[in-house]
Design a protein around this motif. Structure first.
Motif, PDB file in Angstrom:
ATOM      1  N   ARG A  24      -2.250   5.374   7.277  1.00 48.34           N
ATOM      2  CA  ARG A  24      -1.243   4.632   7.354  1.00 48.34           C
ATOM      3  C   ARG A  24      -1.139   3.966   5.594  1.00 48.34           C
ATOM      4  NH1 ARG A  24      -0.496   0.595  11.656  1.00 48.34           N
ATOM      5  NH2 ARG A  24      -2.490  -0.077  11.113  1.00 48.34           N
ATOM      6  N   ASP A  25      -2.363   3.347   4.874  1.00 42.23           N
ATOM      7  CA  ASP A  25      -2.026   2.792   3.395  1.00 42.23           C
ATOM      8  C   ASP A  25      -3.293   3.514   3.066  1.00 42.23           C
ATOM      9  OD1 ASP A  25      -3.856   1.478   4.672  1.00 42.23           O
ATOM     10  OD2 ASP A  25      -2.726  -0.497   4.332  1.00 42.23           O
ATOM     11  N   SER A  26      -4.503   4.459   3.085  1.00 43.54           N
ATOM     12  CA  SER A  26      -5.686   4.733   3.005  1.00 43.54           C
ATOM     13  C   SER A  26      -6.220   3.250   2.297  1.00 43.54           C
ATOM     14  CB  SER A  26      -5.492   5.574   1.237  1.00 43.54           C
ATOM     15  OG  SER A  26      -4.259   6.789   2.081  1.00 43.54           O
ATOM     16  N   SER A  27      -5.780   2.644   3.556  1.00 42.37           N
ATOM     17  CA  SER A  27      -7.633   1.326   3.709  1.00 42.37           C
ATOM     18  C   SER A  27      -8.423   1.859   3.611  1.00 42.37           C
ATOM     19  CB  SER A  27      -6.602   0.302   3.481  1.00 42.37           C
ATOM     20  OG  SER A  27      -6.660   0.033   4.694  1.00 42.37           O
ATOM     21  N   ARG A  28      -9.105   0.928   3.089  1.00 39.66           N
ATOM     22  CA  ARG A  28     -11.257   0.723   3.993  1.00 39.66           C
ATOM     23  C   ARG A  28     -11.526  -0.136   4.799  1.00 39.66           C
ATOM     24  NH1 ARG A  28     -11.447   4.012  -0.442  1.00 39.66           N
ATOM     25  NH2 ARG A  28     -13.404   4.774  -0.116  1.00 39.66           N
ATOM     26  N   LEU A  29     -11.582   0.450   6.211  1.00 40.40           N
ATOM     27  CA  LEU A  29     -11.751  -1.213   7.116  1.00 40.40           C
ATOM     28  C   LEU A  29     -12.728  -1.523   6.724  1.00 40.40           C
ATOM     29  CD1 LEU A  29      -9.103   0.403   9.979  1.00 40.40           C
ATOM     30  CD2 LEU A  29      -9.168  -1.278   8.111  1.00 40.40           C
ATOM     31  N   ALA A  30     -14.149  -0.102   6.864  1.00 41.38           N
ATOM     32  CA  ALA A  30     -15.546  -0.950   7.551  1.00 41.38           C
ATOM     33  C   ALA A  30     -16.176   0.518   6.398  1.00 41.38           C
ATOM     34  CB  ALA A  30     -15.916  -0.936   8.461  1.00 41.38           C
ATOM     35  N   VAL A  31     -17.519  -0.297   5.651  1.00 38.44           N
ATOM     36  CA  VAL A  31     -18.165   0.545   5.029  1.00 38.44           C
ATOM     37  C   VAL A  31     -19.280   0.811   5.435  1.00 38.44           C
ATOM     38  CG1 VAL A  31     -16.520   1.417   3.453  1.00 38.44           C
ATOM     39  CG2 VAL A  31     -18.665  -0.467   3.110  1.00 38.44           C
TER      40      VAL A  31
END
Length: 402
Positions: A24-31
């Protein structure tokens, strides 16, 4: 509820990198990263981006299946498990797609068969990529799995650039041609460079220099790759951390006939014990620059050879494109080594290239211009984001097919 999350997996021979993104906003949740798979000293490092919390597991991880199950457990602890209805797809980095795969592809049995058939031209990469795919399929057989190929961006090269000057029947029989690699990075960076200039990708010509431990250059004309430095394998082209780059093929015959080296020994020499490491014993540009500052002549020569090769490619790709709007530096060395950027452009003022040393010295995580405002050709530093590119291509394909 429409699922909007994409899990990106990059499976190496003994590692598994992953990122979970919300498109939705190209955000990272976990890496995270699982490394040294198959050893007693395996490690899983997982970060929940929203809080910055990092957890680490140390101890043996037997194989990729165990690694991915461990990743799934870590994601589940954060409420981001693989069983979430918000997960739309899993995107896989696949190094070699040959000429068959020119765009991201939903994985089925025929796709797996073709990736497997390409193992002879990518023996270090495609087997690991296949392992990651099959492991993910076993865990979520109902979920779309998408392959995004390193070679795909370069399939727009004309035959005059892609063909080697050998018997075409022999070349076709053994799939010998120039494929190029780092395609997701070159695609992303060329597009972001156009955005930095306030233009559309089809309005600009860009030379992209992806300088990491592996290094490659590309000439991108109006958004399409028309030339790249890597070839049948990632060995061709620029001087790299441990790879030789361009080499007279007769060197191989000479090492075999006169040096008495086996093909495996020559392969190891050129891929793992050459480049900067072979020249001076270091493949970390920071260490090489430190040694140069202390007067180390071996490190200085290695740096000069590295820069000379970059300059040759800038000049060659300028000729291929005819007109250049920007030269973009990216990847670990390209983004962080100001001395490399300055040296690579020095002396090319006649081509309209120059670096503003004050701008070049500024460290930043964002895309930026480092050329003087008066420069005819922009020089840019554009951080690459291959995981975002894979996620974007994956989500666009899944959305298109849903």
């Amino acid at each position: 509820m429409t699922p909007t999350r994409v899990l990106v997996l990059n499976s190496g021979s003994s590692s598994l990198k992953y990122q979970l993104l919300d498109m939705r906003d190209s955000s990272r949740l976990a890496v995270g990263l699982v490394e040294r798979i198959g050893e007693q000293t395996s490690r899983l490092r997982h970060t929940l981006v929203a809080t910055g919390e990092t957890r680490e597991q140390n101890g043996p991880i037997a194989d990729h299946e165990t690694a991915l199950k461990s990743v799934a457990e870590e994601l589940a602890r954060d409420g981001l498990g693989l069983d979430s209805p918000e997960l739309a797809a899993i995107g896989h980095r696949v190094v070699h797609g040959g000429m068959f795969f020119t765009e991201p592809t939903v994985i089925d049995d025929s796709v797996l068969t073709e990736i497997e058939r390409l193992i002879p031209v990518a023996p270090l990469h495609n087997p690991a990529n296949l392992t990651g795919i099959r492991t993910a399929q076993a865990l979520r057989p109902d979920l779309p799995q998408v392959a995004v190929f390193d070679t795909a961006f370069h399939t727009t090269m004309p035959e005059s650039a892609a063909r080697y000057a050998i018997d075409p029947k022999i070349a076709d029989r053994h799939r010998i041609r120039r494929y190029g690699f780092h395609g997701t990075s070159h695609a992303y960076v060329s597009r972001e460079t156009a955005r930095l200039l306030g233009k559309e990708p089809d309005e600009v010509n860009v030379i992209v220099l992806h300088l990491g431990n592996g290094a490659s250059a590309s000439a991108v004309e109006h958004g399409r790759c028309v030339e790249t430095s890597m070839g049948l394998t990632p060995l061709e082209g620029l001087v790299m951390g441990t790879r030789s780059g361009d080499l007279d093929p007769a060197v191989i015959f000479h090492l075999a006939r006169v040096g008495g080296m086996s093909m495996d020994e020559i392969d190891t020499l050129l891929n793992k014990r050459s480049g900067l490491f072979g020249l001076c014993g270091d493949n970390d540009m920071r260490e090489i620059r430190r040694r140069i500052e202390e007067g180390d002549e071996e490190a200085s020569l290695a740096f000069d050879i590295y820069i000379h090769r970059i300059k040759k490619y800038i000049g060659a790709y300028y000729a291929v494109l005819g007109q250049v709007d920007a030269v973009a530096f990216t990847a670990g060395v390209g983004e962080n080594a100001a001395a490399v950027r300055s040296a690579a452009v020095a002396g090319l003022e006649g081509l309209g290239l120059a670096v503003d040393e004050e701008l070049n010295a500024v460290r930043s995580d964002g895309a930026r211009l480092i050329s003087p405002a008066s420069a005819r050709v922009a020089v840019a530093v554009v951080p690459t984001d291959e995981e975002l590119e894979i996620a974007t291509q994956t989500y666009a394909l899944v959305g298109k097919n849903s």
